[in-house]
Design an enzyme around this catalytic site. Sequence first.
Site, PDB file in Angstrom:
ATOM      1  CB  THR A  61     -27.218 -10.627   9.664  1.00 30.77           C
ATOM      2  OG1 THR A  61     -27.884 -11.325  10.712  1.00 30.77           O
ATOM      3  CG2 THR A  61     -28.195 -10.334   8.539  1.00 30.77           C
ATOM      4  CB  SER A  93     -10.845  -4.617   0.922  1.00 33.79           C
ATOM      5  OG  SER A  93     -11.563  -3.494   1.300  1.00 33.79           O
ATOM      6  CB  ALA A  94     -15.743  -3.380  -1.537  1.00 34.82           C
ATOM      7  CG  HIS A  95     -12.395   0.679   1.509  1.00 35.14           C
ATOM      8  ND1 HIS A  95     -11.550   1.729   1.776  1.00 35.14           N
ATOM      9  CD2 HIS A  95     -11.906  -0.385   2.176  1.00 35.14           C
ATOM     10  CE1 HIS A  95     -10.583   1.298   2.580  1.00 35.14           C
ATOM     11  NE2 HIS A  95     -10.786   0.025   2.833  1.00 35.14           N
ATOM     12  CB  CYS A 153       4.592  14.214  12.899  1.00 40.26           C
ATOM     13  SG  CYS A 153       5.305  14.818  14.415  1.00 40.26           S
ATOM     14  CG  ASN A 164      -0.213  -0.337   2.511  1.00 42.28           C
ATOM     15  OD1 ASN A 164       0.673  -1.186   2.558  1.00 42.28           O
ATOM     16  ND2 ASN A 164      -0.563   0.363   3.562  1.00 42.28           N
TER      17      ASN A 164
END
Lengths: 201, 395
Positions: B244, B206-208, B332, B158
């Site tokens: 669910t 992952s989707a996002h 930082c 990433n």
Amino acid sequence: MDKPVEWVYTDIVKDHFANPRNVLSDEASYKEDGKGIVGNIKCGDQMMMAIKVDKRGIITDCKWKTFGCASAIASTSILSEKVKGMKVEDAYNISPKDIAAELGGLPEHKIHCSVLGDKALRAAIDDYYKRKGMPNKIKRNNEQIICQCMNVTDKEIENAVKEGARTYSALQEKTKSGTVCGKCKDRVISLLEEYSGRHYK
Amino acid sequence: MKDRNVYLDNNATTPLHPEVKKAISGLFDIYGNASSLHFFGRQAKSAIETARADMASFINADPDEIIFVGSGSEANNTVLNMLSCCSALCSSKYGGKRQIIVSDIEHPCVIETSKCMGQKGMTVARAGVQRSGKIDIGRLKDMINENTVLVSIMMANNEIGTIQDIKSISDITHRNGALLHTDAVQAVGKLPVDVKELGVDFLSFSAHKIYGPKGIGALYARSKAPFCPFIRGGHQEKGRRAGTENTIGIIGMAAAIACRRNEMAQEARRLTRLKQRLKDFIKDNIDDISFNGHPEDCLPGTLNVSFKAAEGEAVMLYLDMEGIAVSTGSACASGSLEPSHVLLAIGMEAEDAHGAIRFSLGRETTDEDIDYVIERLPAVIKKVRGMSSSYFKKG
Ligand code: FES
């Protein structure tokens, strides 16, 4: 689309960050009366501060440079404004809390960044005393920086122990010593033992 | 000061694709519980199963091998946690093997979980990386042994974008009888991913990160690989993940993936070109910089640059004032005081890691955006260096 979204920092911080005051642009030709450098670039911040002092012991100018984040920049900027016109003795006593208050507060994890300006200022004043032949004025004479990353002195560790920090992790929490590279751990622990012995037996 | 908003933080998360918006906005009336046998439940169930099949085919998996979870982090946690399960049934599955290997540049959700596994009695070995961010395959070979149960190495990083050669890693892993997991959160939908060809046992995505909704991810678990649920207490996902089903999330994720099918290849070419423009500009116009990550095997939209002596959080926030959103390896910004573990792992000095900026481009990034960054960036770097106590320009 472009709604104002809150910054983590206050407007005063933002203003001083956007327009930092008193940055030293020409280091070579600046004739300071005292200069101090603190911090450690490895730990992500370093601060240099230089002051001019007149015959009456009043700070007439203050300039600085930093490798630091927004809070280091803003807190040093505001500090450099504040000390102009102050007596060196008074400037010596400015605390990081005073600076944070002037800035309208800083996020908790950023407080350590603001500590840098204040320590650089004291280092600059110490340097001024030294150059003027008044080393007896140096209050931190006997103090030693134990944790380079967080600029924590033995004095501060002693105070923290007196205030009840009896374990390494309590000390870390109180003083932030040893929370970055960890190199100071052994020394901090041996001081912890020494001071606990001195103050609690 | 700012004349436009330019979002170059697509590796953090992405805006919803308009097609995804359309797909999920019609869904709010499908509220049945997919476990219920009545019409409302069946309606949800069938939508979910269609989505599962679509997604499975995108990575060349069988539908049964896809388990929906709440995020990429959950998928990663699921895989690592199952290995320390102490039930007799589970341990026998792993033949009493106790070593796991994770790389030094994994996402914290893998590194932290592996540390926890260490406390539970597993042996954790860390595979180092080279300057480019590539796994040191030779060292990995030495590290892996008959006691190794799992190797977990991310497919694309990433922060620096480096893409690993998962195929070779899987060969080594399987030759030693271990399982291979890859965190492919940054890879699926950006690069072609074929689980059979890669030879992985587990793969998280992952989707996002690919223009889908947040809060939904998936875990590919090869049908022959052992499995032990992380979230228990329900028969959902064939008993492999209780809770669910997030119907809207799942369908949104499938819609995002359907868009990737059509757009991925073309977009990769476009982003590579835009990134090259930015890279060339920086190289030719700003001194004392270095690029991090592998020069070729890199995510198309990811550019990581260190600006010497310019503290990253300051750079990031000055860019923010200009309307440009990026991220930084500086401590930082994270509040942890430690600079990025990825940058340290590739052998960067802490000082340079504090000055690293990541530009991550996405499907909405335009040439005009890059023009704007090119126009504003040099002044920001100049300003930060101008007040830097550690920048001394030669000459
Ligand atoms: S010297 Fe680095 S943490 Fe104390």
